[in-house]
Motif scaffolding. Structure first.
Motif, PDB file in Angstrom:
ATOM      1  N   TYR A 177       0.822  -1.217   0.000  1.00 32.09           N
ATOM      2  CA  TYR A 177       0.000   0.000   0.000  1.00 32.09           C
ATOM      3  C   TYR A 177       0.857   1.270   0.000  1.00 32.09           C
ATOM      4  O   TYR A 177       0.378   2.349  -0.353  1.00 32.09           O
ATOM      5  CB  TYR A 177      -0.938   0.019   1.212  1.00 32.09           C
ATOM      6  CG  TYR A 177      -2.281  -0.622   0.957  1.00 32.09           C
ATOM      7  CD1 TYR A 177      -3.174  -0.069   0.034  1.00 32.09           C
ATOM      8  CD2 TYR A 177      -2.669  -1.774   1.639  1.00 32.09           C
ATOM      9  CE1 TYR A 177      -4.415  -0.648  -0.207  1.00 32.09           C
ATOM     10  CE2 TYR A 177      -3.905  -2.366   1.405  1.00 32.09           C
ATOM     11  CZ  TYR A 177      -4.774  -1.792   0.488  1.00 32.09           C
ATOM     12  OH  TYR A 177      -5.988  -2.369   0.241  1.00 32.09           O
ATOM     13  N   GLN A 178       2.110   1.147   0.388  1.00 33.96           N
ATOM     14  CA  GLN A 178       2.987   2.317   0.393  1.00 33.96           C
ATOM     15  C   GLN A 178       3.452   2.698  -1.006  1.00 33.96           C
ATOM     16  O   GLN A 178       3.944   3.804  -1.227  1.00 33.96           O
ATOM     17  CB  GLN A 178       4.210   2.046   1.283  1.00 33.96           C
ATOM     18  CG  GLN A 178       3.873   1.903   2.754  1.00 33.96           C
ATOM     19  CD  GLN A 178       5.061   1.414   3.574  1.00 33.96           C
ATOM     20  OE1 GLN A 178       6.210   1.526   3.162  1.00 33.96           O
ATOM     21  NE2 GLN A 178       4.779   0.861   4.751  1.00 33.96           N
ATOM     22  N   HIS A 179       3.289   1.777  -1.968  1.00 33.43           N
ATOM     23  CA  HIS A 179       3.702   2.090  -3.340  1.00 33.43           C
ATOM     24  C   HIS A 179       2.737   3.117  -3.929  1.00 33.43           C
ATOM     25  O   HIS A 179       1.520   2.943  -3.860  1.00 33.43           O
ATOM     26  CB  HIS A 179       3.714   0.816  -4.199  1.00 33.43           C
ATOM     27  CG  HIS A 179       4.425   0.993  -5.506  1.00 33.43           C
ATOM     28  ND1 HIS A 179       3.870   1.669  -6.561  1.00 33.43           N
ATOM     29  CD2 HIS A 179       5.663   0.610  -5.916  1.00 33.43           C
ATOM     30  CE1 HIS A 179       4.717   1.678  -7.573  1.00 33.43           C
ATOM     31  NE2 HIS A 179       5.820   1.045  -7.204  1.00 33.43           N
ATOM     32  N   PRO A 180       3.231   4.184  -4.507  1.00 31.55           N
ATOM     33  CA  PRO A 180       2.363   5.287  -4.963  1.00 31.55           C
ATOM     34  C   PRO A 180       1.374   4.915  -6.073  1.00 31.55           C
ATOM     35  O   PRO A 180       0.402   5.632  -6.285  1.00 31.55           O
ATOM     36  CB  PRO A 180       3.358   6.346  -5.446  1.00 31.55           C
ATOM     37  CG  PRO A 180       4.636   5.599  -5.699  1.00 31.55           C
ATOM     38  CD  PRO A 180       4.659   4.476  -4.725  1.00 31.55           C
ATOM     39  N   LYS A 181       1.615   3.800  -6.765  1.00 28.98           N
ATOM     40  CA  LYS A 181       0.717   3.426  -7.863  1.00 28.98           C
ATOM     41  C   LYS A 181      -0.353   2.412  -7.454  1.00 28.98           C
ATOM     42  O   LYS A 181      -1.244   2.101  -8.223  1.00 28.98           O
ATOM     43  CB  LYS A 181       1.538   2.846  -9.027  1.00 28.98           C
ATOM     44  CG  LYS A 181       2.479   3.851  -9.675  1.00 28.98           C
ATOM     45  CD  LYS A 181       3.250   3.217 -10.828  1.00 28.98           C
ATOM     46  CE  LYS A 181       4.221   4.210 -11.467  1.00 28.98           C
ATOM     47  NZ  LYS A 181       4.994   3.577 -12.581  1.00 28.98           N
ATOM     48  N   VAL A 182      -0.261   1.890  -6.240  1.00 23.97           N
ATOM     49  CA  VAL A 182      -1.158   0.816  -5.797  1.00 23.97           C
ATOM     50  C   VAL A 182      -2.405   1.388  -5.107  1.00 23.97           C
ATOM     51  O   VAL A 182      -2.293   2.205  -4.194  1.00 23.97           O
ATOM     52  CB  VAL A 182      -0.425  -0.154  -4.851  1.00 23.97           C
ATOM     53  CG1 VAL A 182      -1.397  -1.132  -4.207  1.00 23.97           C
ATOM     54  CG2 VAL A 182       0.656  -0.920  -5.604  1.00 23.97           C
ATOM     55  N   GLN A 183      -3.572   0.947  -5.553  1.00 25.22           N
ATOM     56  CA  GLN A 183      -4.826   1.358  -4.918  1.00 25.22           C
ATOM     57  C   GLN A 183      -5.336   0.308  -3.937  1.00 25.22           C
ATOM     58  O   GLN A 183      -5.682   0.618  -2.809  1.00 25.22           O
ATOM     59  CB  GLN A 183      -5.901   1.617  -5.974  1.00 25.22           C
ATOM     60  CG  GLN A 183      -7.262   1.981  -5.363  1.00 25.22           C
ATOM     61  CD  GLN A 183      -8.234   2.512  -6.390  1.00 25.22           C
ATOM     62  OE1 GLN A 183      -7.860   3.305  -7.248  1.00 25.22           O
ATOM     63  NE2 GLN A 183      -9.481   2.080  -6.305  1.00 25.22           N
ATOM     64  N   GLU A 184      -5.389  -0.963  -4.374  1.00 31.74           N
ATOM     65  CA  GLU A 184      -5.853  -2.043  -3.498  1.00 31.74           C
ATOM     66  C   GLU A 184      -4.986  -3.265  -3.715  1.00 31.74           C
ATOM     67  O   GLU A 184      -4.437  -3.472  -4.809  1.00 31.74           O
ATOM     68  CB  GLU A 184      -7.313  -2.416  -3.790  1.00 31.74           C
ATOM     69  CG  GLU A 184      -8.318  -1.451  -3.226  1.00 31.74           C
ATOM     70  CD  GLU A 184      -9.742  -1.939  -3.412  1.00 31.74           C
ATOM     71  OE1 GLU A 184     -10.548  -1.687  -2.516  1.00 31.74           O
ATOM     72  OE2 GLU A 184     -10.052  -2.559  -4.441  1.00 31.74           O
ATOM     73  N   VAL A 185      -4.901  -4.088  -2.659  1.00 35.57           N
ATOM     74  CA  VAL A 185      -4.078  -5.288  -2.781  1.00 35.57           C
ATOM     75  C   VAL A 185      -4.588  -6.367  -1.833  1.00 35.57           C
ATOM     76  O   VAL A 185      -5.115  -6.066  -0.760  1.00 35.57           O
ATOM     77  CB  VAL A 185      -2.589  -4.953  -2.481  1.00 35.57           C
ATOM     78  CG1 VAL A 185      -2.425  -4.481  -1.053  1.00 35.57           C
ATOM     79  CG2 VAL A 185      -1.688  -6.137  -2.742  1.00 35.57           C
ATOM     80  N   VAL A 186      -4.465  -7.604  -2.262  1.00 31.26           N
ATOM     81  CA  VAL A 186      -4.733  -8.764  -1.410  1.00 31.26           C
ATOM     82  C   VAL A 186      -3.584  -9.744  -1.594  1.00 31.26           C
ATOM     83  O   VAL A 186      -3.186 -10.035  -2.727  1.00 31.26           O
ATOM     84  CB  VAL A 186      -6.044  -9.478  -1.795  1.00 31.26           C
ATOM     85  CG1 VAL A 186      -6.276 -10.655  -0.866  1.00 31.26           C
ATOM     86  CG2 VAL A 186      -7.212  -8.526  -1.722  1.00 31.26           C
ATOM     87  N   VAL A 187      -3.076 -10.232  -0.481  1.00 25.83           N
ATOM     88  CA  VAL A 187      -1.966 -11.196  -0.526  1.00 25.83           C
ATOM     89  C   VAL A 187      -2.472 -12.534   0.007  1.00 25.83           C
ATOM     90  O   VAL A 187      -3.119 -12.589   1.055  1.00 25.83           O
ATOM     91  CB  VAL A 187      -0.772 -10.691   0.309  1.00 25.83           C
ATOM     92  CG1 VAL A 187       0.268 -11.783   0.498  1.00 25.83           C
ATOM     93  CG2 VAL A 187      -0.149  -9.469  -0.359  1.00 25.83           C
ATOM     94  N   VAL A 188      -2.200 -13.611  -0.738  1.00 29.03           N
ATOM     95  CA  VAL A 188      -2.627 -14.953  -0.333  1.00 29.03           C
ATOM     96  C   VAL A 188      -1.474 -15.934  -0.512  1.00 29.03           C
ATOM     97  O   VAL A 188      -0.493 -15.642  -1.191  1.00 29.03           O
ATOM     98  CB  VAL A 188      -3.842 -15.436  -1.163  1.00 29.03           C
ATOM     99  CG1 VAL A 188      -5.018 -14.491  -1.027  1.00 29.03           C
ATOM    100  CG2 VAL A 188      -3.466 -15.622  -2.640  1.00 29.03           C
ATOM    101  N   GLY A 189      -1.639 -17.090   0.099  1.00 26.24           N
ATOM    102  CA  GLY A 189      -0.681 -18.173  -0.100  1.00 26.24           C
ATOM    103  C   GLY A 189      -1.198 -19.137  -1.150  1.00 26.24           C
ATOM    104  O   GLY A 189      -2.368 -19.533  -1.110  1.00 26.24           O
ATOM    105  N   VAL A 190      -0.365 -19.489  -2.111  1.00 24.63           N
ATOM    106  CA  VAL A 190      -0.755 -20.446  -3.153  1.00 24.63           C
ATOM    107  C   VAL A 190       0.217 -21.626  -3.129  1.00 24.63           C
ATOM    108  O   VAL A 190       1.377 -21.484  -2.702  1.00 24.63           O
ATOM    109  CB  VAL A 190      -0.768 -19.777  -4.548  1.00 24.63           C
ATOM    110  CG1 VAL A 190      -1.830 -18.687  -4.615  1.00 24.63           C
ATOM    111  CG2 VAL A 190       0.596 -19.201  -4.915  1.00 24.63           C
TER     112      VAL A 190
END
Length: 557
Positions: A474-487
């Motif tokens: 979220y600290q990246h200036p181009k990122v609006q939303e993010v979800v991190v999962v394990g695959v």
């Protein structure tokens, strides 16, 4: 037990509250008596006073009893945020019934499951949802449908325009016939004013609400919340926001009332504190910005995804959001970047809170005004709420800063799960609610959530918490939303994957994000896979559907 957090309480917040032996309807009656002429609801140009809400709730309560409602019978309310949702909720409770909050977006299968599981005998819903409701009625114990329309509570001009608006959204017009098992809300409300039904309700023992949740295992089940549970949490909320004056504030009601977070922090709080509710039937960024500028709400409980969407609107600078005094963010972790930006835009306070359906729902939050706010922390327990961390390894109470499962205890904690004694035993032990969330408490008594127990990623033997990775992205200036999962990963067991939505007009590569993350996180925590999307699936309350994304990944195996 020791409660180090109490030393941080500002003097305005008591450590212990008194919980009167009252029901939720008692509070509506009292507010109508003392603030009867005050506006209770503003809905798309239509206003209702507290006296009108009270009188209409009584009319509905008497009608429900006339068609057979007995104390303890379950009534499903499948409505978006609108005046009927408030009137129906309190009407059912006045009649001695138990409310079953039902998401209007449910599929027929989901609706049938919930109606059968709860044993609901009545269903209150919209005309546009009537086809789904009628099919469900045939396969459940529902004996009566009560049908309303959005136009029932619109101003005159909008009532005339409503059929045209509805045809655009739903080409086939739905016409509901009135008969012995189908009742029109508008006809019910045309009846003369009614007296309060005589129903003996034990606030501490009698269930007011069956609220469905995935809980800690993902299996749909209903938390049994009593009048006392819901009242306790509402009073805690009122005392936490001690600078909000009774009878003077206005609260933006976008969080759906069929979710316990919106029900407590908007609807019940507004009834108890005589706040004006400004209702929107769904979250729309432009409509929300226009509503805040025009109607000047002072309070805006929401979810991080709502605040993120508002902050990323291209014309945000054109709108005046300065009326907002306080926002409590819940349902999902609040990124620090979002908190800081939103407070600059509004000059109000946006604080992160924590809760779960089984606790009515709030147990923790940061302080709004006086008292230290700790970034990245869910804050401290609310009055009369105990909390501790249980070690994942030993099962004993963890030391400060040691990671384990968060458990809570307090008057807002549910009686148990409806007809699920085994599930109840799993999560309620000696009065403690085992939340399934992993976190820690620091030396001062501030709590932190690192992730859901089941969402933890184990890669090459390392424990990786998605929230930590998401916070950095979220600290990246181009990122609006993010979800991190394990695959699944043949070598590491699991590996880290990030689903990313970029801000409007921005372009970014996986390599650029990888370089950014490697400068800020240990190598084993850095996502190995990035998938760029235009949107991320969410619930009606704005909670990101992590399970939906995991389901997509499993289908690829």
């Amino acid at each position: 037990m020791e409660k180090p957090w109490l030393t941080h309480y500002p003097r305005e917040i008591p450590h212990h509250l008194n919980y009167p032996d009252k029901t939720l309807p008692d509070y509506l009656r009292e507010t109508a008596a003392h603030f009867g002429g005050h506006e209770a609801i503003y809905f798309l140009g239509k206003t209702l006073t507290f006296r009108e809400v009270y009188e209409q709730a009584l009319i509905l309560a008497n009608y429900l009893q006339q068609i057979g409602l007995q104390k303890g019978d379950r009534v499903s309310i499948m409505l978006p945020n609108c005046p009927q949702a408030v009137i129906s909720y309190y009407g059912v409770l006045f009649a001695g019934g138990i409310v079953v909050q039902t998401n209007p977006l449910y599929t027929e299968h989901e609706l049938e499951y919930q109606l059968n599981d709860s044993g609901a005998t009545m269903l209150i819903t919209l005309d546009m949802l009537y086809p789904k409701a009628a099919k469900a009625k045939a396969k459940t114990n529902v004996k009566h449908l009560i049908i309303t329309s959005m136009k029932d509570y619109l101003p005159t001009v909008k009532k005339w325009l409503y059929p045209l608006m509805q045809r655009k959204q739903q080409p086939v017009m739905v016409k509901v016939e009135e008969r012995s098992d189908q009742h029109l809300f508008s006809k019910i409300m045309a009846q003369p004013n009614a007296t309060e039904p005589s129903v003996e309700i034990n606030s501490a023992e009698d269930i007011a609400l069956l609220q469905y949740t995935g809980g800690t295992t993902g299996v749909p089940k209903a938390a049994m919340l009593t009048h006392r549970n819901l009242i306790a949490n509402t009073l805690m909320c009122a005392h936490w926001m001690y600078r909000c004056d009774k009878g003077t504030e206005s609260i933006l009601g976008i969080l759906p009332f069929f979710h316990v977070y919106g029900m407590t922090t908007v609807m019940n709080l507004a009834i108890v504190q005589a706040y004006k509710m400004i209702l929107l039937p769904k979250f729309d960024v432009e409509a929300t910005l226009k509503t805040i500028e025009k109607l000047r709400p002072t309070m805006f409980p929401g979810a991080p995804t709502m605040y993120i969407a508002l902050l990323n609107h291209p014309d945000l600078a054109r709108y005046d959001l300065s009326s907002i005094k306080v926002c409590i963010s819940g349902s999902a972790p609040l990124p620090v970047e979002v908190q800081e930006k939103f407070e600059k835009v509004t000059s109000g306070k946006l604080i992160e809170g924590y809760g779960l359906t089984e606790a009515s729902p709030v147990t923790h939050s940061n302080f709004v005004w006086d008292g230290e706010r700790v970034k990245g922390s869910i804050g401290v327990p609310w009055p009369d709420t105990e909390a501790k961390i249980i070690s994942l390894e030993t099962g004993e109470e963890a030391k400060a800063n040691e990671i384990g499962e968060l458990v809570v205890r307090g008057p807002q904690v549910m009686k148990g799960y409806w007809n699920q004694p085994h599930e109840t035993e799993n999560v309620l032990r000696d009065g403690w609610l085992y939340t399934g969330d992993v976190g820690y408490m620091d030396e001062r008594g501030y709590f932190y959530i690192v992730d859901r127990k089941k969402d933890m990623i184990i890669a090459s033997g390392y424990n990786i918490y998605p929230r930590e990775v998401e916070e950095v992205l979220y600290q990246h200036p181009k990122v609006q939303e993010v979800v991190v999962v394990g695959v699944p990963d043949e070598y590491r067991g699991e590996t880290v994957k990030a689903f990313v939505v970029l801000k409007q007009g921005q372009q970014c590569t996986a390599e650029e994000l990888d370089q950014f993350m490697r400068s800020r996180l240990a190598a084993y925590k850095v996502p190995r896979i990035y998938e760029f999307r235009t949107e991320i699936p969410k619930t009606a309350v704005g909670k990101i559907l992590r399970r939906a994304l995991l389901g997509e990944e499993r289908k690829k195996e």
